[in-house]
Design a protein around this motif. Structure first.
Motif, mmCIF file in Angstrom:
data_model
loop_
_atom_site.group_PDB
_atom_site.id
_atom_site.type_symbol
_atom_site.label_atom_id
_atom_site.label_comp_id
_atom_site.label_asym_id
_atom_site.label_seq_id
_atom_site.Cartn_x
_atom_site.Cartn_y
_atom_site.Cartn_z
ATOM 1 N N VAL A 150 28.906 4.336 29.497
ATOM 2 C CA VAL A 150 28.072 5.355 30.128
ATOM 3 C C VAL A 150 28.642 6.741 29.844
ATOM 4 N N ASN A 151 27.828 7.592 29.267
ATOM 5 C CA ASN A 151 28.151 8.993 29.023
ATOM 6 C C ASN A 151 27.295 9.841 29.957
ATOM 7 N N PRO A 152 27.572 11.132 30.087
ATOM 8 C CA PRO A 152 26.774 11.951 31.002
ATOM 9 C C PRO A 152 25.273 11.978 30.689
ATOM 10 N N ASP A 153 24.906 11.782 29.434
ATOM 11 C CA ASP A 153 23.484 11.867 29.088
ATOM 12 C C ASP A 153 22.969 10.680 28.272
ATOM 13 N N ALA A 154 23.739 9.586 28.240
ATOM 14 C CA ALA A 154 23.312 8.420 27.463
ATOM 15 C C ALA A 154 24.071 7.177 27.904
ATOM 16 N N VAL A 155 23.477 6.035 27.618
ATOM 17 C CA VAL A 155 24.125 4.744 27.827
ATOM 18 C C VAL A 155 24.089 4.002 26.500
ATOM 19 N N ILE A 156 25.238 3.494 26.103
ATOM 20 C CA ILE A 156 25.350 2.709 24.872
ATOM 21 C C ILE A 156 25.706 1.285 25.288
ATOM 22 N N GLU B 167 25.042 -6.496 18.775
ATOM 23 C CA GLU B 167 24.049 -5.445 18.585
ATOM 24 C C GLU B 167 24.494 -4.231 19.388
ATOM 25 N N GLN B 168 24.090 -3.046 18.950
ATOM 26 C CA GLN B 168 24.395 -1.829 19.703
ATOM 27 C C GLN B 168 23.123 -0.990 19.809
ATOM 28 N N VAL B 169 22.800 -0.577 21.037
ATOM 29 C CA VAL B 169 21.643 0.275 21.280
ATOM 30 C C VAL B 169 22.049 1.418 22.195
ATOM 31 N N ARG B 170 21.232 2.481 22.151
ATOM 32 C CA ARG B 170 21.514 3.653 22.984
ATOM 33 C C ARG B 170 20.226 4.083 23.670
ATOM 34 N N ARG B 171 20.388 4.554 24.898
ATOM 35 C CA ARG B 171 19.255 5.107 25.666
ATOM 36 C C ARG B 171 19.686 6.470 26.166
ATOM 37 N N LEU B 172 18.983 7.515 25.752
ATOM 38 C CA LEU B 172 19.246 8.865 26.239
ATOM 39 C C LEU B 172 18.557 9.020 27.589
ATOM 40 N N ALA B 173 19.312 9.396 28.609
ATOM 41 C CA ALA B 173 18.729 9.537 29.948
ATOM 42 C C ALA B 173 19.788 10.114 30.894
ATOM 43 N N LEU C 292 14.123 -3.098 26.325
ATOM 44 C CA LEU C 292 15.202 -4.053 26.588
ATOM 45 C C LEU C 292 15.559 -3.994 28.065
ATOM 46 N N ASN C 293 15.408 -5.096 28.771
ATOM 47 C CA ASN C 293 15.737 -5.123 30.191
ATOM 48 C C ASN C 293 17.069 -5.853 30.386
ATOM 49 N N PHE C 294 18.142 -5.097 30.303
ATOM 50 C CA PHE C 294 19.481 -5.678 30.447
ATOM 51 C C PHE C 294 19.762 -6.131 31.872
ATOM 52 N N SER C 295 19.034 -5.619 32.851
ATOM 53 C CA SER C 295 19.299 -5.991 34.245
ATOM 54 C C SER C 295 19.077 -7.486 34.469
ATOM 55 N N ASN D 89 14.302 0.607 31.010
ATOM 56 C CA ASN D 89 14.220 -0.524 30.080
ATOM 57 C C ASN D 89 13.394 -0.230 28.831
ATOM 58 N N THR D 90 12.987 1.021 28.640
ATOM 59 C CA THR D 90 12.234 1.405 27.444
ATOM 60 C C THR D 90 13.023 2.456 26.673
ATOM 61 N N GLU D 91 12.583 2.719 25.453
ATOM 62 C CA GLU D 91 13.137 3.777 24.607
ATOM 63 C C GLU D 91 14.601 3.571 24.205
ATOM 64 N N TRP D 92 15.020 2.314 24.046
ATOM 65 C CA TRP D 92 16.334 2.008 23.500
ATOM 66 C C TRP D 92 16.230 2.050 21.983
ATOM 67 N N ASN D 93 17.258 2.602 21.334
ATOM 68 C CA ASN D 93 17.286 2.683 19.881
ATOM 69 C C ASN D 93 18.556 2.051 19.345
ATOM 70 N N SER D 94 18.402 1.260 18.275
ATOM 71 C CA SER D 94 19.577 0.737 17.579
ATOM 72 C C SER D 94 20.316 1.910 16.963
ATOM 73 N N ILE D 95 21.609 1.830 16.977
ATOM 74 C CA ILE D 95 22.418 2.929 16.440
ATOM 75 C C ILE D 95 23.676 2.354 15.819
ATOM 76 N N LEU D 96 24.061 2.891 14.680
ATOM 77 C CA LEU D 96 25.192 2.339 13.935
ATOM 78 C C LEU D 96 26.501 3.073 14.169
ATOM 79 N N VAL D 97 26.457 4.272 14.712
ATOM 80 C CA VAL D 97 27.689 5.042 14.886
ATOM 81 C C VAL D 97 28.492 4.508 16.063
ATOM 82 N N SER D 98 29.788 4.745 16.031
ATOM 83 C CA SER D 98 30.663 4.348 17.137
ATOM 84 C C SER D 98 30.757 5.480 18.148
ATOM 85 N N PHE D 99 30.933 5.123 19.400
ATOM 86 C CA PHE D 99 31.052 6.098 20.470
ATOM 87 C C PHE D 99 32.389 5.918 21.174
#
Length: 124
Positions: free
Chosen positions: A92-98, A108-114, A32-35, A67-77
């Motif tokens: 933006v969290n210290p180790d992930a972007v939702i 839709e909601q996706v998360r990328r660990l990075a 997913l290329n959100f940019s 822009n790779t390795e995004w995962n759909s996720i159902l939990v709230s952050f």
């Protein structure tokens, strides 16, 4: 009695198979290329930033590089450091972007660990 047990076994197996299929589908990596679709202005910590702002540029570059390795996720952050724009929220969290984004009226909601050091901050 044997027919009932067999029917129950088949039903339970079908439920397990369907559940596993949903989990594997949701957990698949997505590119997913959100940019490309960022709105021209975003709000962060109560101020608006535009395309020429260093914070905006850093976020756009991060999204493009990740822009790779995004995962759909159902939990709230819990909101941490949140960029808000039309039809998109980037938490933006210290180790992930939702990212929560609107597609044809559906959110839709996706998360990328990075590593998010270049786009993470604290609102004052």
């Amino acid at each position: 009695m044997k027919k009932l047990l067999l029917s129950t076994s088949v039903f339970i197996s079908a439920i397990i198979l369907i559940g596993a299929s949903v989990i594997f589908y949701m957990d698949r990596d997505q590119d997913l290329n959100f940019s490309r679709n960022l709105p021209s202005t975003l709000e962060i910590c109560g101020k608006n930033i535009a395309e020429k702002d260093p914070q905006y540029i850093a976020l756009s570059r991060w999204l493009q590089a990740n822009n790779t390795e995004w995962n759909s996720i159902l939990v709230s952050f819990a909101p941490t450091y949140v960029y808000r724009g039309e039809n998109i929220t980037i938490n933006v969290n210290p180790d992930a972007v939702i990212v929560n984004y609107n597609v044809d009226g559906e959110w839709e909601q996706v998360r990328r660990l990075a590593n998010t050091e270049s786009i993470f901050g604290t609102c004052m």
